[in-house]
Design a protein around this motif. Sequence first.
Motif, mmCIF file in Angstrom:
data_model
loop_
_atom_site.group_PDB
_atom_site.id
_atom_site.type_symbol
_atom_site.label_atom_id
_atom_site.label_comp_id
_atom_site.label_asym_id
_atom_site.label_seq_id
_atom_site.Cartn_x
_atom_site.Cartn_y
_atom_site.Cartn_z
ATOM 1 N N HIS A 170 0.813 -1.222 0.000
ATOM 2 C CA HIS A 170 0.000 0.000 0.000
ATOM 3 C C HIS A 170 0.845 1.270 0.000
ATOM 4 N N ASP A 171 1.857 1.352 0.857
ATOM 5 C CA ASP A 171 2.656 2.583 0.971
ATOM 6 C C ASP A 171 3.527 2.844 -0.251
ATOM 7 N N ASP A 172 3.716 1.812 -1.075
ATOM 8 C CA ASP A 172 4.590 1.953 -2.244
ATOM 9 C C ASP A 172 3.830 2.204 -3.536
ATOM 10 N N ILE A 173 2.510 2.150 -3.495
ATOM 11 C CA ILE A 173 1.721 2.388 -4.700
ATOM 12 C C ILE A 173 2.053 3.737 -5.348
ATOM 13 N N PRO A 174 2.185 4.836 -4.596
ATOM 14 C CA PRO A 174 2.486 6.125 -5.246
ATOM 15 C C PRO A 174 3.789 6.134 -6.042
ATOM 16 N N LYS A 175 4.734 5.258 -5.703
ATOM 17 C CA LYS A 175 6.015 5.233 -6.412
ATOM 18 C C LYS A 175 5.875 4.672 -7.826
ATOM 19 N N THR A 176 4.778 3.965 -8.082
ATOM 20 C CA THR A 176 4.572 3.387 -9.418
ATOM 21 C C THR A 176 3.908 4.366 -10.372
ATOM 22 N N ALA A 177 3.665 5.598 -9.936
ATOM 23 C CA ALA A 177 2.874 6.552 -10.722
ATOM 24 C C ALA A 177 3.506 6.804 -12.090
ATOM 25 N N PHE A 178 2.636 6.973 -13.080
ATOM 26 C CA PHE A 178 3.078 7.305 -14.439
ATOM 27 C C PHE A 178 2.149 8.368 -14.991
#
Length: 299
Positions: A170-178
């Motif tokens: 959950h906390d790492d989802i924003p790092k996958t943003a494109f």
Amino acid sequence: MTKNCYIYQAWDFFVHVISDEQPIQETNLPPDISQILSEFAHVFDEPTKLPPTRSHDHRIPLLPNQPPVNTRPYRYPHYQKNEIEKLVKEFLQSGIIRPSRSPFSSPVLLIKKSDGSWRFCVDYRALNEITVKDKFPILVIDELLDELHCTTFFSKLDLRSGYHQIRVQHDDIPKTAFRTHDGHYEFVVMPFGLTNAPASFQSLMNDIFRPHLRRFILVFFDDILIYSRTWEDHLLQLKQVLGILSDNQLYVKLSKCQFGVLSVGYLGHLISSEGVAVDPAKIQSVQNWSVPTSPKQSQ
């Protein structure tokens, strides 16, 4: 594998299998295989919901004191913009991505596949540079194939969009943003292109199949091979594998599978009771090279 190993090859086994190297069509499956597949028909369905949260959810640990990656989008021709919009809409409808307000942003790439369709990729190179690398061991293919000594029957399973069957922590989802030309999104499931994605996937597969690895199953990412000496063993082991996949809510693409065959293509090799050989299809282009007739052609 050698020719003089003891193999159970009674005639009644052969009437139940098809030795064709091409994928078996569902209508040609032997009755006992069909019965097992019918029992686990849900394993071959297309998922209608997100994968469950697991201990193997993908994580993206970053090196200390790194600012968010923010790479501007690439320029796309008009026809690619249309395709990007279409794919993003499909991803949103399936729930594997969602709108994002993350400070992270990586650019999108479209790569043309052999069938003429497009593969949606995100260029995560900048993010990968600041990601702490996972050292989970990935097996060497030759070491895997050494386990196939004295086996006769094979089934091959291919997971459906394997990476998308694992969530991002959950906390790492924003790092996958494109970012595309018309929006900013992030992945809820593990996308292709992340440096540690192969390790996360292999770790999950190893853990769920651990009691059976190197006994009657090989797993290399989303390619699963079941190998057995006897037909009875093979039916039992195929059922065990499908049961494990069902219990872990993992889905298989039926059109890419083979069941109960005497030879099978796996990881660029052709496997049978006779041994392991290079898959002829993988070296066809080399074999078809014309003989050079000049120094320039030789170069």
